[in-house]
Design a protein around this motif. Structure first.
Motif, PDB file in Angstrom:
ATOM      1  N   MET A 133      -9.706   3.680  -1.315  1.00  0.00           N
ATOM      2  CA  MET A 133      -8.781   3.610  -0.422  1.00  0.00           C
ATOM      3  C   MET A 133      -8.152   4.972   0.046  1.00  0.00           C
ATOM      4  SD  MET A 133      -5.921   0.886   0.362  1.00  0.00           S
ATOM      5  CE  MET A 133      -4.791   0.987   2.156  1.00  0.00           C
TER       6      MET A 133
ATOM      7  N   CYS B 283      -4.157   5.772  -1.016  1.00  0.00           N
ATOM      8  CA  CYS B 283      -3.312   4.875  -1.329  1.00  0.00           C
ATOM      9  C   CYS B 283      -2.820   5.001  -2.604  1.00  0.00           C
ATOM     10  CB  CYS B 283      -4.054   3.536  -1.146  1.00  0.00           C
ATOM     11  SG  CYS B 283      -2.782   2.228  -1.560  1.00  0.00           S
TER      12      CYS B 283
ATOM     13  N   HIS C  68      -9.143  -0.197  -4.905  1.00  0.00           N
ATOM     14  CA  HIS C  68      -7.794   0.680  -4.414  1.00  0.00           C
ATOM     15  C   HIS C  68      -8.455   1.991  -4.403  1.00  0.00           C
ATOM     16  CE1 HIS C  68      -4.222   2.748  -5.484  1.00  0.00           C
ATOM     17  NE2 HIS C  68      -4.661   3.021  -6.487  1.00  0.00           N
TER      18      HIS C  68
ATOM     19  N   ASN D 258      -0.498   2.914  -4.130  1.00  0.00           N
ATOM     20  CA  ASN D 258       0.023   1.574  -4.823  1.00  0.00           C
ATOM     21  C   ASN D 258      -1.307   0.895  -5.375  1.00  0.00           C
ATOM     22  OD1 ASN D 258       2.815   1.889  -3.860  1.00  0.00           O
ATOM     23  ND2 ASN D 258       2.943   0.083  -5.099  1.00  0.00           N
ATOM     24  N   PHE D 259      -1.514   0.263  -6.329  1.00  0.00           N
ATOM     25  CA  PHE D 259      -2.819  -0.369  -6.791  1.00  0.00           C
ATOM     26  C   PHE D 259      -2.741  -1.558  -6.046  1.00  0.00           C
ATOM     27  CE2 PHE D 259      -5.287  -3.818  -8.498  1.00  0.00           C
ATOM     28  CZ  PHE D 259      -6.330  -2.904  -8.784  1.00  0.00           C
ATOM     29  N   CYS D 260      -3.771  -1.820  -5.094  1.00  0.00           N
ATOM     30  CA  CYS D 260      -3.803  -2.850  -4.484  1.00  0.00           C
ATOM     31  C   CYS D 260      -5.042  -3.954  -4.315  1.00  0.00           C
ATOM     32  CB  CYS D 260      -3.628  -2.536  -2.882  1.00  0.00           C
ATOM     33  SG  CYS D 260      -4.973  -1.113  -2.506  1.00  0.00           S
TER      34      CYS D 260
ATOM     35  N   HIS E 298       0.935  -1.201  -0.033  1.00  0.00           N
ATOM     36  CA  HIS E 298       0.043  -0.134  -0.013  1.00  0.00           C
ATOM     37  C   HIS E 298       0.818   1.255   0.033  1.00  0.00           C
ATOM     38  CE1 HIS E 298      -3.742  -2.256   0.849  1.00  0.00           C
ATOM     39  NE2 HIS E 298      -3.230  -2.962   1.767  1.00  0.00           N
TER      40      HIS E 298
HETATM   41 CU1  CUA Z   1      -3.936   0.249  -0.929  1.00  0.00          CU
HETATM   42 CU2  CUA Z   1      -4.163   0.802  -3.021  1.00  0.00          CU
END
Ligand code: CUA
Ligand code: CUK
Length: 626
Positions: free
Chosen positions: A616, A605, A613, A607-609, A570
């Motif tokens: 987030m 966030c 996402h 970072n793709f999670c 993340h």
């Molecule tokens: Cu955690 Cu995107």
């Protein structure tokens, strides 16, 4: 086919008034290539083809030059896998923004990384750590290869630009960091008119404490005020020794291009680090601002000078440790020196006087042979294969020459595109190189790739060493200049899949119930967690994903990524606060900042999670002062 074109730039081109040997690559894979060439290229394509899902055989750890970073490539595909931020901040990973990395970088925002060195055990790369130095701001760093993250950075005092590092001894006892630019000890002001008396070329002996992942300066040596260029540690019979090249032994203080090239000879500094270590144990040093400093003119012994053709660049120890080879950028020759001869000469005191209190060994007493392949110009750096054969880069004639260090015989040559600096052979700096591959690290790519304007990327060309002739089989752009690289067998690197949630870290939280926001005066500590796909800063709050502080508060956001799934990382960015950090699976990181801007600041966030996402997110609310 080769054609001659006049040199337009490059190392010492003006001095040499040389012509550059540019290879003609016009008969490439497309166009009017013969069937033979087409077939050959097909087999070359197969040699570098790593199907999706399969892995490369080697890691190539390449310097990122004045990006301050390190680049990781796979060999033979030459695919770039990762950037490791070391000496410069990195927006992508938040390196230089979170508390730990910000402290490590100090106030510097750029670095110039030249020579990565993998830690060694018994003269073999052990795949545990990677060391590097910063020529721009005189620092040394260590990267952990379980996580590919920088763990420690130290400032190297009394030095300016430890270019000639990092090269580690056989069991990573030391890396030696000699200075490129002589400066007064303490880096204080001294007139350049007093250069020879007041300036020094200090070398630092740096140790690594693996348990605490800390670099330390064990001692320093106040060498003469010359420029120290490249170094290498001894191996096997020469394992207690190290060598480094010098230039500007003329002690010129201006117009070095001319003035540092006057004398016919410069020196290789040959020193016994065991002896220097013993000196320090015996108290034979002076305390200089807390550093143990050996002054070779007073605390004599252990250091010798070996004359070498003027302005040498690289010096490389053969895998069997019997010889060291110096390359003269202004002389067309490689000079092979023998450690055995050097040890005898030291024993028999075959000296030619001394300089600055350091004995000068007789050239003939140490030199074994001068090797001068026909028309080869500008030798810089040498690597080795599994049979002990040498591969020297020729900067001016743009080629790599394979030769036999035992006889001096030229065995093969391959044209590269263009002006190679270093080359990196598979396991090339160890006591047992693999042969197989060498990568030519070229300074000029000149139209090898799609044009991106007047400045072109540099290139790395992969050369197959398994056939009768060296053969270029792949090429990859690299930006900026890759000064040096080391190539290590992939199975030696043991990365961890996720971080263990660090229970010893008081800032770590593992469950939502532990999340909280604590205020102490105007200090606010947020103990939050990140999980797919939300932030929880305080599970009990009306809005658990919101942080509210007062203007002027000192804010600490401790964030733990509790998603213990490989690759679920993340990010945590705050709009317009110029802040971002990454928390990898299981990791706890801290952002520290002063809320000096009142207002409403979305955070998210980075970072793709997960599919959610984009959801987030949260808010940092900063209430204005009354
Ligand atoms: Cu955690 Cu995107
Ligand atoms: S250096 Cu020799 S070509 Cu190792 Cu910084 Cu670049």
């Amino acid at each position: 086919m080769k054609k001659w074109v006049p040199a337009v730039s490059g190392l010492a081109a003006g001095l040499l008034a040389a012509t550059v040997f540019f290879a003609d690559f016009s008969s490439g894979p497309s166009g009017s290539a013969s069937t033979d060439t087409a077939n050959k290229n097909k087999s070359n394509a197969e040699k570098v083809y790593v199907p999706f899902g399969e892995k490369d055989e080697y890691y190539l750890m390449a310097s990122g030059g004045h990006s301050g970073q390190m680049f990781v490539y796979g060999v033979p595909s030459m695919r770039k896998i990762r950037t490791i931020p070391v000496f410069s901040p990195d927006s992508a990973t938040g390196y230089g923004y979170d508390q730990h990395t910000k402290e490590m970088l100090g106030n510097y925002t750029w670095g110039d990384l030249h020579h990565p060195a993998i830690s060694e055990t018994n003269g073999e790369y052990d795949g545990k750590y990677l060391f590097a130095t910063d020529v721009a701001n005189s620092r040394a760093a260590v990267v952990n290869l379980e996580t590919f993250t920088t763990r420690d950075i130290i400032d190297v005092p009394n030095t300016s630009g430890p270019h000639c590092a990092a090269f580690v001894t056989e069991n990573t006892e030391y890396m030696f960091l000699p200075t490129r630019f002589a400066v007064p000890i303490g880096s204080k002001y001294e007139s350049l008119d007093d250069y020879s008396e007041k300036y020094r070329g200090v070398m630092s002996a740096v140790t690594f404490d693996e348990k605490n992942e800390k670099l330390n300066i064990a001692y320093q040596v106040a060498l003469p005020p010359w420029s120290y260029d490249l170094s290498d540690a001894g191996k096997k019979m020469s394992k207690d020794w190290a060598v480094m090249t010098t230039y500007n032994t003329e002690e010129a203080t201006t117009n070095l291009e001319i003035n540092a090239s006057q004398a016919d000879r410069d020196y290789i500094v040959l020193f016994n680090w065991k002896e220097l270590e013993q000196k320090v144990k015996n108290g034979e040093y002076e305390d200089v601002d807390g550093q143990k400093m050996i002054f070779p003119e007073k605390q004599k012994g252990g250091i010798y000078l070996v004359p070498v053709a003027k302005s040498p660049h690289g010096v490389d120890v053969t895998p069997d440790g019997t010889r060291f080879i110096a390359s003269g950028k202004l002389a067309p020759a490689m000079t092979v020196f023998s450690f055995e001869k050097a040890f005898k000469a030291i024993e028999n005191k075959e000296f030619d006087g001394e300089r600055n209190g350091i004995p000068v060994l007789k050239y003939e007493s140490v030199m074994e042979r001068e090797v001068n392949p026909e028309n080869a110009l500008g030798p810089l750096h040498t690597q080795f294969d599994d049979k002990g054969m040498a591969y020297t880069t020729m900067f001016i004639s743009s080629e790599i020459v394979k030769w036999n260090p035992n006889t001096g015989e030229t065995l093969d040559r391959v044209a590269v595109q263009y002006s190679p600096g270093h080359a990196a052979a598979a396991e090339g700096d160890t006591v047992s190189p693999d042969g197989k591959y060498i990568v030519s690290l070229n300074k000029l790519a000149k139209d090898s790739y799609l044009s991106v304007g007047p400045s072109h990327p540099e290139s790395m060309q992969l050369i197959d060493l398994t056939g009768d002739k060296m053969e270029i089989i792949q090429s990859a752009p690299v930006d900026p200049e890759p000064h040096y690289a080391q190539m290590i067998k992939a199975d030696k690197i043991k990365t961890i899949p996720i971080y263990d949630i660090d229970k010893k870290n008081p800032a770590a939280v593992t469950k939502a119930e532990e999340t909280r926001i604590e205020r102490k005066g105007n200090e606010v500590h947020v103990y939050g967690l990140a999980m797919r796909s939300k932030f929880i800063f305080d599970a009990k709050a009306k809005r658990p994903d919101v942080i509210e502080v007062n203007e002027g508060d000192k804010v600490f956001i401790h964030l733990t990524n509790v998603d213990l799934d490989q690759d679920i990382t993340h990010g945590f960015g705050i709009n317009k606060y110029d802040l971002n950090m990454e928390v990898q699976p299981g990791q706890t990181n801290t952002l520290e900042f002063t809320a000096n801007k009142a207002g409403t600041f979305p955070l998210y966030c980075t970072n793709f999670c997960s599919a959610l996402h984009q959801e987030m997110t949260g808010y940092l609310l900063v209430k204005p002062k009354k």
